[in-house]
Design a protein around this motif. Structure first.
Motif, PDB file in Angstrom:
ATOM      1  N   ALA A  59       0.877  -1.329  -0.014  1.00 48.13           N
ATOM      2  CA  ALA A  59      -0.083  -0.053   0.149  1.00 48.13           C
ATOM      3  C   ALA A  59       1.004   1.326  -0.039  1.00 48.13           C
ATOM      4  CB  ALA A  59      -0.876   0.032   1.189  1.00 48.13           C
ATOM      5  N   GLU A  60       1.884   1.220   0.804  1.00 48.09           N
ATOM      6  CA  GLU A  60       2.726   2.666   0.977  1.00 48.09           C
ATOM      7  C   GLU A  60       3.358   2.745  -0.513  1.00 48.09           C
ATOM      8  OE1 GLU A  60       5.064   1.398   4.170  1.00 48.09           O
ATOM      9  OE2 GLU A  60       3.753   2.095   5.737  1.00 48.09           O
ATOM     10  N   ILE A  61       3.938   1.672  -1.152  1.00 46.64           N
ATOM     11  CA  ILE A  61       4.481   1.755  -2.800  1.00 46.64           C
ATOM     12  C   ILE A  61       3.671   2.312  -3.513  1.00 46.64           C
ATOM     13  CG2 ILE A  61       5.557   0.540  -4.366  1.00 46.64           C
ATOM     14  CD1 ILE A  61       6.768  -1.294  -2.419  1.00 46.64           C
ATOM     15  N   LEU A  62       2.191   1.903  -3.570  1.00 45.49           N
ATOM     16  CA  LEU A  62       1.153   2.199  -4.414  1.00 45.49           C
ATOM     17  C   LEU A  62       0.879   3.713  -4.234  1.00 45.49           C
ATOM     18  CD1 LEU A  62      -1.090  -0.942  -4.704  1.00 45.49           C
ATOM     19  CD2 LEU A  62       0.503   0.254  -6.564  1.00 45.49           C
ATOM     20  N   ALA A  63       0.960   4.155  -2.821  1.00 43.63           N
ATOM     21  CA  ALA A  63       0.494   5.374  -2.101  1.00 43.63           C
ATOM     22  C   ALA A  63       1.510   6.518  -2.774  1.00 43.63           C
ATOM     23  CB  ALA A  63       0.577   5.503  -0.908  1.00 43.63           C
ATOM     24  N   LYS A  64       2.724   6.252  -2.879  1.00 40.92           N
ATOM     25  CA  LYS A  64       3.757   7.047  -3.491  1.00 40.92           C
ATOM     26  C   LYS A  64       3.306   7.645  -4.884  1.00 40.92           C
ATOM     27  CE  LYS A  64       7.528   5.747  -0.318  1.00 40.92           C
ATOM     28  NZ  LYS A  64       8.770   5.127  -0.272  1.00 40.92           N
ATOM     29  N   ALA A  65       2.720   6.538  -5.626  1.00 41.72           N
ATOM     30  CA  ALA A  65       2.532   7.042  -7.283  1.00 41.72           C
ATOM     31  C   ALA A  65       1.161   7.383  -7.427  1.00 41.72           C
ATOM     32  CB  ALA A  65       2.819   5.769  -7.787  1.00 41.72           C
ATOM     33  N   LEU A  66       0.330   6.926  -6.513  1.00 37.81           N
ATOM     34  CA  LEU A  66      -1.335   6.959  -6.865  1.00 37.81           C
ATOM     35  C   LEU A  66      -2.047   7.752  -5.932  1.00 37.81           C
ATOM     36  CD1 LEU A  66      -1.717   3.318  -7.965  1.00 37.81           C
ATOM     37  CD2 LEU A  66      -0.970   5.172  -9.629  1.00 37.81           C
ATOM     38  N   LEU A  67      -1.657   8.003  -4.700  1.00 34.36           N
ATOM     39  CA  LEU A  67      -2.729   8.504  -3.714  1.00 34.36           C
ATOM     40  C   LEU A  67      -2.599   9.888  -3.757  1.00 34.36           C
ATOM     41  CD1 LEU A  67      -4.638   8.021  -1.327  1.00 34.36           C
ATOM     42  CD2 LEU A  67      -2.606   7.983   0.121  1.00 34.36           C
ATOM     43  N   LYS A  68      -3.481  10.551  -4.161  1.00 33.39           N
ATOM     44  CA  LYS A  68      -3.576  12.172  -4.421  1.00 33.39           C
ATOM     45  C   LYS A  68      -3.503  12.900  -3.027  1.00 33.39           C
ATOM     46  CE  LYS A  68      -7.517  12.220  -7.687  1.00 33.39           C
ATOM     47  NZ  LYS A  68      -8.823  12.700  -8.157  1.00 33.39           N
ATOM     48  N   ASN A  69      -3.943  12.613  -1.811  1.00 40.27           N
ATOM     49  CA  ASN A  69      -3.587  13.239  -0.462  1.00 40.27           C
ATOM     50  C   ASN A  69      -3.841  12.154   0.411  1.00 40.27           C
ATOM     51  OD1 ASN A  69      -3.384  16.003  -1.427  1.00 40.27           O
ATOM     52  ND2 ASN A  69      -5.573  15.878  -1.847  1.00 40.27           N
ATOM     53  N   GLY A  70      -3.254  12.516   1.613  1.00 39.62           N
ATOM     54  CA  GLY A  70      -3.465  11.548   2.830  1.00 39.62           C
ATOM     55  C   GLY A  70      -2.424  10.470   2.804  1.00 39.62           C
ATOM     56  N   LYS A  71      -2.786   9.437   3.743  1.00 39.11           N
ATOM     57  CA  LYS A  71      -2.006   8.471   4.175  1.00 39.11           C
ATOM     58  C   LYS A  71      -2.879   7.076   3.919  1.00 39.11           C
ATOM     59  CE  LYS A  71       0.245  10.854   7.723  1.00 39.11           C
ATOM     60  NZ  LYS A  71       0.597  11.018   9.271  1.00 39.11           N
ATOM     61  N   THR A  72      -2.127   6.114   3.930  1.00 39.90           N
ATOM     62  CA  THR A  72      -2.989   4.849   3.788  1.00 39.90           C
ATOM     63  C   THR A  72      -3.564   4.490   5.142  1.00 39.90           C
ATOM     64  OG1 THR A  72      -0.636   3.262   4.495  1.00 39.90           O
ATOM     65  CG2 THR A  72      -1.171   3.940   2.218  1.00 39.90           C
ATOM     66  N   GLU A  73      -4.627   3.822   5.005  1.00 35.18           N
ATOM     67  CA  GLU A  73      -5.425   3.387   6.240  1.00 35.18           C
ATOM     68  C   GLU A  73      -5.417   1.884   6.460  1.00 35.18           C
ATOM     69  OE1 GLU A  73      -9.251   4.737   5.732  1.00 35.18           O
ATOM     70  OE2 GLU A  73      -8.638   6.336   4.469  1.00 35.18           O
ATOM     71  N   THR A  74      -5.306   1.384   7.559  1.00 38.36           N
ATOM     72  CA  THR A  74      -5.304   0.043   8.023  1.00 38.36           C
ATOM     73  C   THR A  74      -7.042  -0.231   8.364  1.00 38.36           C
ATOM     74  OG1 THR A  74      -3.197   0.050   9.193  1.00 38.36           O
ATOM     75  CG2 THR A  74      -4.731  -1.805   9.677  1.00 38.36           C
ATOM     76  N   ILE A  75      -7.508  -1.235   7.764  1.00 37.72           N
ATOM     77  CA  ILE A  75      -8.821  -1.864   7.857  1.00 37.72           C
ATOM     78  C   ILE A  75      -9.016  -3.261   8.386  1.00 37.72           C
ATOM     79  CG2 ILE A  75     -10.076   0.053   6.534  1.00 37.72           C
ATOM     80  CD1 ILE A  75     -10.373  -2.302   4.351  1.00 37.72           C
ATOM     81  N   LYS A  76      -9.910  -3.425   9.310  1.00 34.20           N
ATOM     82  CA  LYS A  76     -10.030  -4.922   9.955  1.00 34.20           C
ATOM     83  C   LYS A  76     -10.867  -5.509   8.970  1.00 34.20           C
ATOM     84  CE  LYS A  76      -9.292  -3.181  14.330  1.00 34.20           C
ATOM     85  NZ  LYS A  76      -9.297  -3.479  15.884  1.00 34.20           N
ATOM     86  N   SER A  77     -10.968  -7.089   9.155  1.00 35.16           N
ATOM     87  CA  SER A  77     -11.754  -8.157   8.455  1.00 35.16           C
ATOM     88  C   SER A  77     -11.409  -8.066   7.142  1.00 35.16           C
ATOM     89  CB  SER A  77     -13.358  -7.458   8.855  1.00 35.16           C
ATOM     90  OG  SER A  77     -13.516  -7.452  10.203  1.00 35.16           O
ATOM     91  N   ILE A  78     -10.291  -7.903   6.710  1.00 34.40           N
ATOM     92  CA  ILE A  78      -9.917  -8.422   5.665  1.00 34.40           C
ATOM     93  C   ILE A  78      -8.644  -9.387   5.513  1.00 34.40           C
ATOM     94  CG2 ILE A  78     -10.961  -6.373   4.129  1.00 34.40           C
ATOM     95  CD1 ILE A  78      -8.105  -5.451   3.997  1.00 34.40           C
ATOM     96  N   ALA A  79      -8.650 -10.265   6.462  1.00 36.43           N
ATOM     97  CA  ALA A  79      -7.546 -11.125   6.537  1.00 36.43           C
ATOM     98  C   ALA A  79      -7.927 -12.287   5.607  1.00 36.43           C
ATOM     99  CB  ALA A  79      -7.401 -11.891   7.849  1.00 36.43           C
TER     100      ALA A  79
END
Length: 153
Positions: A59-79
């Motif tokens: 997610a962090e690698i993708l965020a550097k290239a694709l995320l407009k603003n903000g940070k990545t977020e952790t979510i539950k229930s996707i194990a």
């Protein structure tokens, strides 16, 4: 709205590191996919991940290239073996193009659930670092727009 469903990049074996971070190949593959998507003009408003090291790093690698603003977020229930319907029912609440980085078999089951309403159909074969783009049509029906796998670049 577009939904990008990502399997984390290749990780090291549990015997090498129980935390299972991305391998050198996994990091390379995800960077290559991220660069390809950036050149294609893909941008997202949110990137969410499972919190496991390999998903967070992806997610962090993708965020550097694709995320407009903000940070990545952790979510539950996707194990890997979590049921998909709790996440699926929350997706209509999203208000921007969103990327979700997770694990198999969860990600493949989520694609199946969004397309058919059942999580037991197999439409595609994820490989580590793969991304599937889904988009809703005017009837709120999800459709697969494209898929990118690192081995295809």
């Amino acid at each position: 709205m577009k939904l990008y469903l990502v399997q984390h990049g290749e990780s090291v074996a549990k015997e090498i590191n129980p935390d299972r971070p991305l391998s050198a190949q996994g990091e390379h593959d995800v960077k290559q996919v991220a660069g390809h998507l950036q050149q294609a003009g893909v941008f997202v408003g949110k990137i969410r991940h499972s919190g496991k090291t390999r998903a967070r790093q992806t997610a962090e690698i993708l965020a550097k290239a694709l995320l407009k603003n903000g940070k990545t977020e952790t979510i539950k229930s996707i194990a890997p073996n979590d049921p998909v319907d709790p996440l699926a029912v929350s997706i209509p609440e999203l208000d921007t193009n969103t990327m979700i980085v997770g694990h198999l078999p969860f990600m493949a089951k989520l694609v199946s659930y969004l397309i058919t309403g059942k999580d037991d159909h197999s439409f595609l074969t994820y490989r580590p670092g793969s991304i599937v783009c889904l988009e809703q049509d005017e009837n709120q029906t999800w459709q697969i727009q494209w898929m990118i796998r690192p081995d295809c670049l």
